[in-house]
Design an enzyme around this catalytic site. Sequence first.
Site, PDB file in Angstrom:
ATOM      1  N   HIS A 121      -5.972 -52.713  72.526  1.00 13.46           N
ATOM      2  CA  HIS A 121      -6.617 -53.205  73.752  1.00 13.46           C
ATOM      3  C   HIS A 121      -6.919 -52.071  74.740  1.00 13.46           C
ATOM      4  O   HIS A 121      -6.985 -52.298  75.943  1.00 13.46           O
ATOM      5  CB  HIS A 121      -5.734 -54.270  74.426  1.00 13.46           C
ATOM      6  CG  HIS A 121      -5.696 -55.581  73.682  1.00 13.46           C
ATOM      7  ND1 HIS A 121      -4.704 -56.520  73.855  1.00 13.46           N
ATOM      8  CD2 HIS A 121      -6.547 -56.107  72.762  1.00 13.46           C
ATOM      9  CE1 HIS A 121      -4.944 -57.565  73.067  1.00 13.46           C
ATOM     10  NE2 HIS A 121      -6.049 -57.331  72.389  1.00 13.46           N
ATOM     11  N   CYS A 150     -17.128 -44.839  91.041  1.00 16.28           N
ATOM     12  CA  CYS A 150     -17.742 -43.700  90.359  1.00 16.28           C
ATOM     13  C   CYS A 150     -18.539 -42.883  91.390  1.00 16.28           C
ATOM     14  O   CYS A 150     -18.905 -43.401  92.455  1.00 16.28           O
ATOM     15  CB  CYS A 150     -18.679 -44.248  89.279  1.00 16.28           C
ATOM     16  SG  CYS A 150     -19.555 -42.988  88.326  1.00 16.28           S
ATOM     17  N   PRO A 216      13.046 -62.675  71.286  1.00 16.98           N
ATOM     18  CA  PRO A 216      14.078 -63.663  71.622  1.00 16.98           C
ATOM     19  C   PRO A 216      13.610 -65.097  71.384  1.00 16.98           C
ATOM     20  O   PRO A 216      14.423 -65.992  71.174  1.00 16.98           O
ATOM     21  CB  PRO A 216      14.362 -63.430  73.110  1.00 16.98           C
ATOM     22  CG  PRO A 216      13.427 -62.396  73.591  1.00 16.98           C
ATOM     23  CD  PRO A 216      12.664 -61.835  72.430  1.00 16.98           C
TER      24      PRO A 216
HETATM   25  P1  OAD Z   1       2.773 -62.205  75.930  1.00 13.29           P
HETATM   26  O1  OAD Z   1       3.148 -62.174  77.364  1.00 13.29           O
HETATM   27  O2  OAD Z   1       1.824 -63.263  75.495  1.00 13.29           O
HETATM   28  O3  OAD Z   1       4.072 -62.376  75.020  1.00 13.29           O
HETATM   29  C1  OAD Z   1       5.207 -61.575  75.201  1.00 13.29           C
HETATM   30  C2  OAD Z   1       6.211 -61.913  74.118  1.00 13.29           C
HETATM   31  O4  OAD Z   1       7.303 -61.033  74.282  1.00 13.29           O
HETATM   32  C3  OAD Z   1       6.772 -63.344  74.171  1.00 13.29           C
HETATM   33  O5  OAD Z   1       6.705 -63.917  72.873  1.00 13.29           O
HETATM   34  C4  OAD Z   1       8.212 -63.158  74.620  1.00 13.29           C
HETATM   35  O6  OAD Z   1       9.099 -64.109  74.029  1.00 13.29           O
HETATM   36  C5  OAD Z   1       8.507 -61.762  74.107  1.00 13.29           C
HETATM   37  N1  OAD Z   1       9.558 -61.043  74.853  1.00 13.29           N
HETATM   38  C6  OAD Z   1       9.905 -61.158  76.153  1.00 13.29           C
HETATM   39  N2  OAD Z   1      10.888 -60.307  76.467  1.00 13.29           N
HETATM   40  C7  OAD Z   1      11.162 -59.613  75.329  1.00 13.29           C
HETATM   41  C8  OAD Z   1      12.070 -58.565  74.999  1.00 13.29           C
HETATM   42  N3  OAD Z   1      12.912 -58.051  75.912  1.00 13.29           N
HETATM   43  N4  OAD Z   1      12.076 -58.100  73.724  1.00 13.29           N
HETATM   44  C9  OAD Z   1      11.238 -58.614  72.799  1.00 13.29           C
HETATM   45  N5  OAD Z   1      10.360 -59.581  73.046  1.00 13.29           N
HETATM   46  C10 OAD Z   1      10.309 -60.083  74.293  1.00 13.29           C
HETATM   47  O7  OAD Z   1       2.243 -60.733  75.573  1.00 13.29           O
HETATM   48  P2  OAD Z   1       1.339 -60.273  74.347  1.00 13.29           P
HETATM   49  O8  OAD Z   1       1.619 -61.044  73.124  1.00 13.29           O
HETATM   50  O9  OAD Z   1       1.417 -58.796  74.269  1.00 13.29           O
HETATM   51  O10 OAD Z   1      -4.504 -58.903  76.404  1.00 13.29           O
HETATM   52  O11 OAD Z   1      -0.085 -60.657  74.889  1.00 13.29           O
HETATM   53  C11 OAD Z   1      -1.196 -60.332  74.133  1.00 13.29           C
HETATM   54  C12 OAD Z   1      -2.352 -60.026  75.025  1.00 13.29           C
HETATM   55  O12 OAD Z   1      -2.525 -61.077  75.987  1.00 13.29           O
HETATM   56  C13 OAD Z   1      -2.199 -58.805  75.897  1.00 13.29           C
HETATM   57  O13 OAD Z   1      -2.476 -57.603  75.212  1.00 13.29           O
HETATM   58  C14 OAD Z   1      -3.192 -59.051  76.964  1.00 13.29           C
HETATM   59  C15 OAD Z   1      -2.853 -60.499  77.261  1.00 13.29           C
HETATM   60  O14 OAD Z   1      -3.856 -61.251  77.814  1.00 13.29           O
HETATM   61  C16 OAD Z   1      -5.537 -58.626  77.160  1.00 13.29           C
HETATM   62  O15 OAD Z   1      -5.428 -58.453  78.348  1.00 13.29           O
HETATM   63  C17 OAD Z   1      -6.838 -58.549  76.402  1.00 13.29           C
END
Ligand code: OAD
Length: 262
Positions: A121, A150, A216
């Site tokens: 991303h 810019c 988790p």
């Molecule tokens: P999310 O916020 O959707 O999910 C985060 C995940 O991390 C969840 O499943 C939590 O259970 C888990 N989590 C929380 N604390 C944790 C810890 N200490 N250790 C391990 N896991 C933990 O974030 P993403 O899946 O990264 O995109 O979201 C994907 C995309 O959605 C992002 O890249 C962004 C967002 O919109 C864009 O902006 C295009």
Amino acid sequence: MTREDPVLEAARLLRGRTDAVALTGAGISVESGIPAFRGSQGLWGKYDPMEYATLGAFLRSPEKVWRMLSEMVALCGDAAPNAAHRGLADLEGRGILRAVITQNVDGLHQAAGTRNVIEYHGNMEALVCISCWRRYPTRERWVDGQAPACDCGEILKPDVVLFGEPIPWLAQERAEEEARTCGVLLVIGTSAEVSPACDIPRIAKKAGAVVVEINPEETDLTRTVVSLHIPGSASEVMGQLIIMLRDPGDDFPPHLKSFNIP
Ligand code: OAD
């Protein structure tokens, strides 16, 4: 077979390999002080992503989108890698891990020392002009509370993928190639709700990889493509895993010596 300690199972699975790949999401950086997007503390609880994180929203009202982006830049700027980022760098250093595919834009994998990072991303380090395509390092142009501009006068966009934008083609090609050819995919800290990143574990599984999830919570992947779910925080689990891989010794109880994940 009872699965008493999933971290031991993961250590057993990774030991001696050279073809592991990781897919990471916001959860891996939570313990670095950057909240995940979804969930009670998440940025999307405060800002509706359809209003603040789409390309259309940026084109209509970049100043408004920069209210949300400013928080992201500040959070990323203040953060340092945690034990999970360092653990992945350690696995790469030993030749076990081949690549990290990350949805995160915080640069913390590189800060931890991982060399082969595929930024799915984009990242927050650069700003780009959508009028004249000039690029600037974020630290040169960003001042908290303002939308950076810019030299041509246009408001700059960070070099991250907003909803409605394509994934950078090289990152997508490289990520899918890694998924098709890895033996183990570690899926760490992602809800796997965003497409096309959520396809990566499915591509890996279809090509024969073992998918290990460190989170988790359960996700849509847990009961569909995941062979081993480790329900813990990324830094805690990665910390334990690295200790076990450094000194397997008696940490491997007899039942795990013959353990094979189908
Ligand atoms: P999310 O916020 O959707 O999910 C985060 C995940 O991390 C969840 O499943 C939590 O259970 C888990 N989590 C929380 N604390 C944790 C810890 N200490 N250790 C391990 N896991 C933990 O974030 P993403 O899946 O990264 O995109 O979201 C994907 C995309 O959605 C992002 O890249 C962004 C967002 O919109 C864009 O902006 C295009």
